[in-house]
Design an enzyme around this catalytic site. Structure first.
Site, PDB file in Angstrom:
ATOM      1  N   ASN A  67       0.716  -1.341   0.047  1.00 22.75           N
ATOM      2  CA  ASN A  67      -0.146  -0.346   0.415  1.00 22.75           C
ATOM      3  C   ASN A  67       1.101   1.147  -0.025  1.00 22.75           C
ATOM      4  O   ASN A  67       1.648   1.566   1.329  1.00 22.75           O
ATOM      5  CB  ASN A  67      -0.888   0.103   1.254  1.00 22.75           C
ATOM      6  CG  ASN A  67      -1.671   0.922   1.527  1.00 22.75           C
ATOM      7  OD1 ASN A  67      -1.774   1.826   0.474  1.00 22.75           O
ATOM      8  ND2 ASN A  67      -2.317   1.371   2.535  1.00 22.75           N
ATOM      9  N   TRP A  68       0.496   1.631  -1.644  1.00 25.23           N
ATOM     10  CA  TRP A  68       1.650   2.559  -1.307  1.00 25.23           C
ATOM     11  C   TRP A  68       1.847   3.995  -0.908  1.00 25.23           C
ATOM     12  O   TRP A  68       2.238   5.347  -0.825  1.00 25.23           O
ATOM     13  CB  TRP A  68       2.373   3.112  -2.969  1.00 25.23           C
ATOM     14  CG  TRP A  68       2.981   2.306  -3.500  1.00 25.23           C
ATOM     15  CD1 TRP A  68       3.339   0.798  -3.140  1.00 25.23           C
ATOM     16  CD2 TRP A  68       3.505   2.493  -4.578  1.00 25.23           C
ATOM     17  NE1 TRP A  68       4.053  -0.218  -4.330  1.00 25.23           N
ATOM     18  CE2 TRP A  68       4.275   0.948  -4.735  1.00 25.23           C
ATOM     19  CE3 TRP A  68       3.601   3.414  -5.284  1.00 25.23           C
ATOM     20  CZ2 TRP A  68       5.065   0.826  -6.270  1.00 25.23           C
ATOM     21  CZ3 TRP A  68       5.050   2.585  -6.830  1.00 25.23           C
ATOM     22  CH2 TRP A  68       5.017   1.106  -7.363  1.00 25.23           C
ATOM     23  N   LYS A  69      -0.116   3.743  -0.179  1.00 22.93           N
ATOM     24  CA  LYS A  69      -0.161   5.482  -0.222  1.00 22.93           C
ATOM     25  C   LYS A  69      -0.080   6.928  -0.753  1.00 22.93           C
ATOM     26  O   LYS A  69       0.339   6.411  -1.948  1.00 22.93           O
ATOM     27  CB  LYS A  69       0.210   5.786   1.595  1.00 22.93           C
ATOM     28  CG  LYS A  69      -0.019   4.191   2.675  1.00 22.93           C
ATOM     29  CD  LYS A  69      -0.195   4.517   3.984  1.00 22.93           C
ATOM     30  CE  LYS A  69       0.120   3.307   4.400  1.00 22.93           C
ATOM     31  NZ  LYS A  69      -0.208   3.267   6.298  1.00 22.93           N
TER      32      LYS A  69
ATOM     33  N   GLY B 165       2.501  -1.150   4.070  1.00 24.66           N
ATOM     34  CA  GLY B 165       2.706   0.190   4.269  1.00 24.66           C
ATOM     35  C   GLY B 165       4.203   0.687   3.504  1.00 24.66           C
ATOM     36  O   GLY B 165       4.540   0.564   2.689  1.00 24.66           O
ATOM     37  N   GLY B 166       4.768   1.190   5.152  1.00 20.55           N
ATOM     38  CA  GLY B 166       5.766   1.728   4.708  1.00 20.55           C
ATOM     39  C   GLY B 166       7.392   0.825   3.702  1.00 20.55           C
ATOM     40  O   GLY B 166       7.492   0.880   3.429  1.00 20.55           O
TER      41      GLY B 166
ATOM     42  N   GLU C 280      -5.949  -4.478  10.475  1.00 24.57           N
ATOM     43  CA  GLU C 280      -4.946  -3.867  10.497  1.00 24.57           C
ATOM     44  C   GLU C 280      -4.760  -2.970  11.838  1.00 24.57           C
ATOM     45  O   GLU C 280      -6.194  -2.540  11.444  1.00 24.57           O
ATOM     46  CB  GLU C 280      -4.528  -2.132   9.420  1.00 24.57           C
ATOM     47  CG  GLU C 280      -4.363  -3.199   8.268  1.00 24.57           C
ATOM     48  CD  GLU C 280      -3.625  -2.096   6.881  1.00 24.57           C
ATOM     49  OE1 GLU C 280      -2.549  -2.225   6.521  1.00 24.57           O
ATOM     50  OE2 GLU C 280      -4.145  -1.470   6.697  1.00 24.57           O
TER      51      GLU C 280
ATOM     52  N   HIS D  73      -9.585   1.205   4.411  1.00 24.92           N
ATOM     53  CA  HIS D  73      -8.778   1.718   5.169  1.00 24.92           C
ATOM     54  C   HIS D  73      -9.202   2.014   6.002  1.00 24.92           C
ATOM     55  O   HIS D  73      -9.510   4.020   5.683  1.00 24.92           O
ATOM     56  CB  HIS D  73      -7.152   1.979   4.337  1.00 24.92           C
ATOM     57  CG  HIS D  73      -5.620   2.234   4.393  1.00 24.92           C
ATOM     58  ND1 HIS D  73      -5.500   2.661   6.084  1.00 24.92           N
ATOM     59  CD2 HIS D  73      -4.914   1.214   4.507  1.00 24.92           C
ATOM     60  CE1 HIS D  73      -4.810   2.184   6.055  1.00 24.92           C
ATOM     61  NE2 HIS D  73      -3.829   1.372   5.621  1.00 24.92           N
TER      62      HIS D  73
ATOM     63  N   SER E 105       2.645  -2.251  10.552  1.00 19.60           N
ATOM     64  CA  SER E 105       4.344  -2.079  10.681  1.00 19.60           C
ATOM     65  C   SER E 105       5.401  -3.799  10.639  1.00 19.60           C
ATOM     66  O   SER E 105       5.846  -4.314  10.927  1.00 19.60           O
ATOM     67  CB  SER E 105       4.689  -1.915  11.864  1.00 19.60           C
ATOM     68  OG  SER E 105       4.699  -0.330  12.566  1.00 19.60           O
TER      69      SER E 105
ATOM     70  N   GLU F  68      -6.728   4.672   7.743  1.00 19.64           N
ATOM     71  CA  GLU F  68      -6.798   6.454   6.899  1.00 19.64           C
ATOM     72  C   GLU F  68      -8.048   7.373   6.561  1.00 19.64           C
ATOM     73  O   GLU F  68      -8.278   7.996   6.437  1.00 19.64           O
ATOM     74  CB  GLU F  68      -5.549   6.051   6.322  1.00 19.64           C
ATOM     75  CG  GLU F  68      -4.321   6.078   6.913  1.00 19.64           C
ATOM     76  CD  GLU F  68      -3.304   5.581   6.789  1.00 19.64           C
ATOM     77  OE1 GLU F  68      -3.150   5.869   5.317  1.00 19.64           O
ATOM     78  OE2 GLU F  68      -2.587   4.882   7.055  1.00 19.64           O
TER      79      GLU F  68
ATOM     80  N   GLY G 255       1.997   2.515  10.783  1.00 17.43           N
ATOM     81  CA  GLY G 255       2.962   3.455  10.855  1.00 17.43           C
ATOM     82  C   GLY G 255       3.868   3.398  11.439  1.00 17.43           C
ATOM     83  O   GLY G 255       4.638   4.518  11.901  1.00 17.43           O
TER      84      GLY G 255
END
Ligand code: PGA
Length: 274
Positions: free
Chosen positions: A9-11, A258-259, A192, A120, A237, A122, A198
């Site tokens: 998930n590049w966001k 993600g990251g 999640e 998600h 994470s 977010e 994150g």
């Protein structure tokens, strides 16, 4: 046999040229990904078209089959005066457009936008997406032939209060329980915990397995044995150093990353943790 998935998930990260570099680096290492693991790159909207072409151009059919393209959102309306929105139909139209690029070989088709991340935390938290809105988005995405990565998960206060099972059950029942079994076959669930996204803090393998098992049981209440075939991913994470122990759990079928999906080396290392 459930599909093992490692989805990035590049966001809202990477410029277009950085995104193209990243996907080229991933593609260059694709042979290292275990045979039974599927990679998905969920890029920003602006990147879908060129990335569709890059993935579509992978020559070796076996390597090509190991990577799919996805988006990170779609509208809850079919079309019309909704400034700034991108519809599920638009996502589904990307791959065919690759053949219309000047100089493209006759009949060239890019990789389809096959997946879309919905639900998600977010999107729920910053953009007010409710279960009702998400159900509309999911129905539209499925009707366009997209597969959905549907995210659920609790906040820290909810876990501390011992409400995490209830929160996750509601997110599943109010949304996925409205789908038919045929529709559900095209849904992947991602658990999640918001407190792990994150933050560097990961759920322990026991915490993750416990709730993944609970999610599968909840799905089984409505969908019976189909729940055994539904991939349930862990996100929050997840990185090369903890992926192996998470993925070794019975009900964890991969990760939503993600990251660590923004570095080809780390993303591939996570996929190799199986
Ligand atoms: P993270 O994000 O891996 O950076 O924690 C996961 C996600 O939000 O999908």
């Amino acid at each position: 046999m459930r599909q093992k998935i490692v989805a990035g998930n590049w966001k809202m990260n990477t410029t277009l040229s950085e995104g193209i570099d990243l996907v080229n680096q991933i593609v260059a290492k694709i042979e290292e990904v275990p045979q039974d693991v599927k990679l998905i790159v969920n890029t920003p909207f602006t990147h879908l078209f060129p990335v569709s072409k890059i993935i579509g151009d992978i020559k070796c059919p076996f390597c090509r089959s190991k990577i799919s393209l996805g988006a990170q959102n779609c509208a809850d309306k079919e079309k019309g005066a909704y400034t700034g929105e991108v519809s599920a139909k638009m996502l589904a139209s990307v791959s065919k457009a690759v053949g219309t690029v000047a100089g493209a070989p006759e009949g060239a088709v890019g990789a389809p936008v096959e997946y879309v991340i919905l639900g998600h935390s977010e999107r729920r938290g910053y953009y007010g997406e409710t279960n009702a809105i998400l159900l509309e988005k999911i129905k539209l995405a499925l009707s366009e032939g997209l597969k959905v990565i549907y995210c659920v998960g609790e906040a820290l206060e909810e876990r501390k209060a011992g409400n995490h099972f209830e929160v996750v059950a509601n997110e599943i029942k109010e949304v996925l329980f409205n789908l038919s079994p045929e529709q559900m076959k095209n849904v992947v669930v991602a658990y999640e915990p918001i407190w792990a996204i994150g933050t560097g803090e990961t759920a322990t393998k026991e915490q993750a397995q416990e709730i993944h098992e609970f999610i599968r049981k909840t799905l089984a209440e409505k969908f019976g044995t189909l729940a055994e075939e539904t991939s349930i991913l862990y996100g929050g994470s997840c990185k090369p150093s903890n992926a192996k122990e998470l993925f070794s759990q019975k009900d964890i079928d991969g990760g939503l990353i993600g990251g660590a999906s923004l570095k080809a080396e780390d993303f591939i290392a996570i996929a190799k943790s199986y």
